[in-house]
Motif scaffolding. Structure first.
Motif, mmCIF file in Angstrom:
data_model
loop_
_atom_site.group_PDB
_atom_site.id
_atom_site.type_symbol
_atom_site.label_atom_id
_atom_site.label_comp_id
_atom_site.label_asym_id
_atom_site.label_seq_id
_atom_site.Cartn_x
_atom_site.Cartn_y
_atom_site.Cartn_z
ATOM 1 N N ALA A 1 0.849 -1.192 0.000
ATOM 2 C CA ALA A 1 0.000 0.000 0.000
ATOM 3 C C ALA A 1 0.881 1.237 0.000
ATOM 4 C CB ALA A 1 -0.908 -0.013 1.236
ATOM 5 N N PRO A 2 0.704 2.140 -0.960
ATOM 6 C CA PRO A 2 1.574 3.318 -1.011
ATOM 7 C C PRO A 2 1.358 4.231 0.181
ATOM 8 C CG PRO A 2 -0.211 3.514 -2.603
ATOM 9 C CD PRO A 2 -0.296 2.133 -2.040
ATOM 10 N N GLY A 3 2.448 4.622 0.811
ATOM 11 C CA GLY A 3 2.397 5.551 1.926
ATOM 12 C C GLY A 3 2.875 6.923 1.496
ATOM 13 N N PRO A 4 3.008 7.838 2.431
ATOM 14 C CA PRO A 4 3.490 9.184 2.099
ATOM 15 C C PRO A 4 4.920 9.143 1.554
ATOM 16 C CG PRO A 4 2.548 9.098 4.314
ATOM 17 C CD PRO A 4 2.689 7.689 3.858
ATOM 18 N N ARG A 5 5.261 10.150 0.772
ATOM 19 C CA ARG A 5 6.622 10.307 0.253
ATOM 20 C C ARG A 5 7.326 11.379 1.072
ATOM 21 N NH1 ARG A 5 5.559 6.158 -1.818
ATOM 22 N NH2 ARG A 5 5.695 5.593 -4.024
ATOM 23 N N TYR A 6 8.568 11.069 1.475
ATOM 24 C CA TYR A 6 9.354 12.017 2.264
ATOM 25 C C TYR A 6 10.656 12.321 1.526
ATOM 26 C CZ TYR A 6 6.063 10.749 5.923
ATOM 27 O OH TYR A 6 4.911 10.534 6.638
ATOM 28 N N GLY A 7 11.213 13.473 1.801
ATOM 29 C CA GLY A 7 12.409 13.900 1.092
ATOM 30 C C GLY A 7 13.682 13.233 1.539
ATOM 31 N N SER A 8 13.658 12.540 2.679
ATOM 32 C CA SER A 8 14.857 11.883 3.171
ATOM 33 C C SER A 8 14.458 10.711 4.052
ATOM 34 C CB SER A 8 15.743 12.856 3.966
ATOM 35 O OG SER A 8 15.121 13.186 5.200
ATOM 36 N N LEU A 9 15.391 9.812 4.264
ATOM 37 C CA LEU A 9 15.140 8.688 5.163
ATOM 38 C C LEU A 9 14.908 9.180 6.583
ATOM 39 C CD1 LEU A 9 15.026 5.684 5.831
ATOM 40 C CD2 LEU A 9 17.527 5.662 5.914
ATOM 41 N N ASP A 10 15.649 10.197 7.002
ATOM 42 C CA ASP A 10 15.470 10.748 8.355
ATOM 43 C C ASP A 10 14.029 11.203 8.573
ATOM 44 O OD1 ASP A 10 18.178 10.413 9.048
ATOM 45 O OD2 ASP A 10 18.690 12.269 8.017
ATOM 46 N N ALA A 11 13.454 11.883 7.558
ATOM 47 C CA ALA A 11 12.081 12.377 7.684
ATOM 48 C C ALA A 11 11.088 11.221 7.734
ATOM 49 C CB ALA A 11 11.759 13.308 6.519
ATOM 50 N N ALA A 12 11.328 10.192 6.907
ATOM 51 C CA ALA A 12 10.433 9.035 6.902
ATOM 52 C C ALA A 12 10.453 8.321 8.248
ATOM 53 C CB ALA A 12 10.822 8.083 5.778
ATOM 54 N N LEU A 13 11.652 8.152 8.824
ATOM 55 C CA LEU A 13 11.746 7.467 10.115
ATOM 56 C C LEU A 13 11.110 8.293 11.230
ATOM 57 C CD1 LEU A 13 15.360 6.015 9.821
ATOM 58 C CD2 LEU A 13 13.216 4.757 9.718
ATOM 59 N N ALA A 14 11.264 9.600 11.170
ATOM 60 C CA ALA A 14 10.628 10.452 12.179
ATOM 61 C C ALA A 14 9.112 10.320 12.110
ATOM 62 C CB ALA A 14 11.047 11.906 11.976
ATOM 63 N N ALA A 15 8.562 10.229 10.890
ATOM 64 C CA ALA A 15 7.118 10.076 10.733
ATOM 65 C C ALA A 15 6.656 8.713 11.243
ATOM 66 C CB ALA A 15 6.736 10.250 9.266
ATOM 67 N N ILE A 16 7.449 7.672 10.977
ATOM 68 C CA ILE A 16 7.096 6.335 11.467
ATOM 69 C C ILE A 16 7.125 6.320 12.991
ATOM 70 C CG2 ILE A 16 7.907 3.938 11.593
ATOM 71 C CD1 ILE A 16 8.770 4.258 8.657
ATOM 72 N N GLY A 17 8.119 6.963 13.590
ATOM 73 C CA GLY A 17 8.212 7.013 15.035
ATOM 74 C C GLY A 17 7.048 7.738 15.685
ATOM 75 N N ALA A 18 6.425 8.651 14.936
ATOM 76 C CA ALA A 18 5.291 9.409 15.474
ATOM 77 C C ALA A 18 3.955 8.718 15.242
ATOM 78 C CB ALA A 18 5.253 10.803 14.840
ATOM 79 N N CYS A 19 3.970 7.586 14.498
ATOM 80 C CA CYS A 19 2.729 6.875 14.198
ATOM 81 C C CYS A 19 2.164 6.221 15.451
ATOM 82 C CB CYS A 19 2.974 5.786 13.153
ATOM 83 S SG CYS A 19 3.079 6.386 11.461
ATOM 84 N N THR A 20 0.858 6.030 15.469
ATOM 85 C CA THR A 20 0.231 5.219 16.505
ATOM 86 C C THR A 20 0.432 3.749 16.161
ATOM 87 O OG1 THR A 20 -1.882 5.144 15.343
ATOM 88 C CG2 THR A 20 -1.507 6.986 16.852
ATOM 89 N N ALA A 21 0.209 2.886 17.129
ATOM 90 C CA ALA A 21 0.373 1.453 16.889
ATOM 91 C C ALA A 21 -0.551 0.972 15.792
ATOM 92 C CB ALA A 21 0.115 0.675 18.180
ATOM 93 N N ALA A 22 -1.749 1.555 15.705
ATOM 94 C CA ALA A 22 -2.726 1.092 14.723
ATOM 95 C C ALA A 22 -2.338 1.497 13.299
ATOM 96 C CB ALA A 22 -4.102 1.639 15.062
ATOM 97 N N ALA A 23 -1.625 2.628 13.166
ATOM 98 C CA ALA A 23 -1.296 3.122 11.834
ATOM 99 C C ALA A 23 -0.367 2.163 11.101
ATOM 100 C CB ALA A 23 -0.675 4.506 11.927
ATOM 101 N N GLY A 24 0.692 1.759 11.762
ATOM 102 C CA GLY A 24 1.548 0.708 11.220
ATOM 103 C C GLY A 24 2.308 1.028 9.962
ATOM 104 N N MET A 25 2.603 2.277 9.664
ATOM 105 C CA MET A 25 3.407 2.610 8.495
ATOM 106 C C MET A 25 4.799 2.008 8.637
ATOM 107 S SD MET A 25 3.896 6.359 6.749
ATOM 108 C CE MET A 25 4.662 7.109 8.188
ATOM 109 N N TRP A 26 5.419 1.614 7.516
ATOM 110 C CA TRP A 26 6.730 0.983 7.584
ATOM 111 C C TRP A 26 7.590 1.406 6.407
ATOM 112 C CZ3 TRP A 26 8.455 -3.122 4.143
ATOM 113 C CH2 TRP A 26 7.512 -3.473 3.160
#
Length: 337
Positions: free
Chosen positions: A230-255
């Motif tokens: 399932a396509p998720g959001p696009r981020y400009g860097s790996l750091d930004a993507a990991l920060a967004a994943i860290g802020a997710c709730t358990a139910a969101a489950g982005m990876w």
């Protein structure tokens, strides 16, 4: 298994063609082919694909190459130990060794490898230094061809014949791990992660134009186990993507996926790095150099890579990967991954 057989295998793999390999080895073509066939017979596996016109490594050949180069590096070290040279000879050898700085294209995720390779190069050639240059992955090959870089680390499938004036020398395998919210149920489960367990969760991955080998590997692996990510959001860097994943709730489950060596150096609050169950996902890390007229220090850099080895074991349990101790090497943040 004889070292002469191993040496033939390594040289053919590095050159990607039998003609240049025979010149480096000082052997006729039939002798090189015979030694490789004997090595394959002893290992009971094919190291090169017999169905291609030029030598192309099989999956077994990819796995064997880093170990083969380590064998040859160990031979050199063993010979040096038992054959000390007079001080005058050593001085002349040091004086004749290549000097200067190699401009090496890298990514932030390769820092752990560099911290082993650079000290090994300093031991082999004290007067040859490396300037790591952080460059986006798609740009590195062209910069090597143009001469703006002397060499570059690139990740992708097993390299075949050289393309566009480049020689790609396989060095080591780079396994991937999954990055998920630390509160996600998957992070608390025992054992390695099955890729199919992530079906339905949004995948935050860089655009394919920024890293075709990585995107193709992940998407194809998902398809192979029965789902389209399932396509998720696009981020400009790996750091930004990991920060967004860290802020997710358990139910969101982005990876997303991260190179294991990178994960060990990149702790992010709220993010757990999980190893994949076999067969996992991995890319071949190669050194890209110019086929014609490479700098003199490139061969020494390859020797240092072999002496350093792949290093580090992939994660083996479901919990946040413990970051490696940091040393003096620092690279600026990635602008893509």
């Amino acid at each position: 298994m004889e070292l002469q057989q191993v040496r033939c295998f390594v040289v053919v793999a590095e050159e990607g063609q039998l003609g240049p390999a025979t010149l480096r080895l000082g052997l006729v073509r039939s002798a090189v082919e015979q030694r490789i066939r004997r090595l394959e017979h002893e290992l009971r596996t094919e190291l090169f694909d017999p169905g291609t016109p030029q030598p192309r490594l099989t999956a077994a050949g990819e796995r064997f190459l880093p170990e083969a180069r380590a064998l040859l590096a160990a031979e050199e070290r063993a010979r040096a130990v038992v054959a000390p040279r007079p001080a005058a000879v050593v001085s002349r050898a040091v004086a004749a060794a290549p000097t200067g700085t190699l401009r090496l294209g890298v990514s932030r995720g390769l820092a752990a490898h560099l911290e082993r390779v650079l000290p090994a190069l300093a031991r082999i050639a004290p007067r040859c230094t490396v300037e790591p240059v952080l460059v986006a992955a798609p740009e590195r090959p062209d910069l090597v061809v143009s001469g703006a870089l002397d060499a570059a680390f690139v990740r992708g499938p097993a390299p075949g014949p050289a393309l566009g004036g480049l020689r790609l020398v396989p060095l080591w395998q780079a396994p991937l791990v999954a990055a998920v919210p630390a509160q996600h149920p998957l992070a608390a489960s025992p054992g390695a992660l099955g890729l199919a367990e992530l079906a339905g969760a949004p995948l935050a991955l860089t655009d394919r134009c920024h890293n075709p080998p990585l995107v193709d590997l992940v998407v194809n692996a998902c398809h192979a186990v029965g789902f389209a990510p399932a396509p998720g959001p696009r981020y400009g860097s790996l750091d930004a993507a990991l920060a967004a994943i860290g802020a997710c709730t358990a139910a969101a489950g982005m990876w997303t996926v991260v190179h294991d060596a990178h994960a060990r150096r990149l702790p992010v609050p709220g993010v757990a790095y999980l190893p994949f169950r076999n067969p996992g996902m991995e890319l071949t890390t190669s050194l890209a150099v110019r086929r014609v007229g490479p700098p003199a220090g490139v061969d020494l850099l390859l020797r240092a890579c072999a002496a350093a080895g792949a290093g580090g074991a992939p994660a083996v349990c479901r919990r946040p990967v413990r970051p490696a101790a940091r040393t003096g090497l620092r690279l600026p943040p990635n602008r893509g991954w």
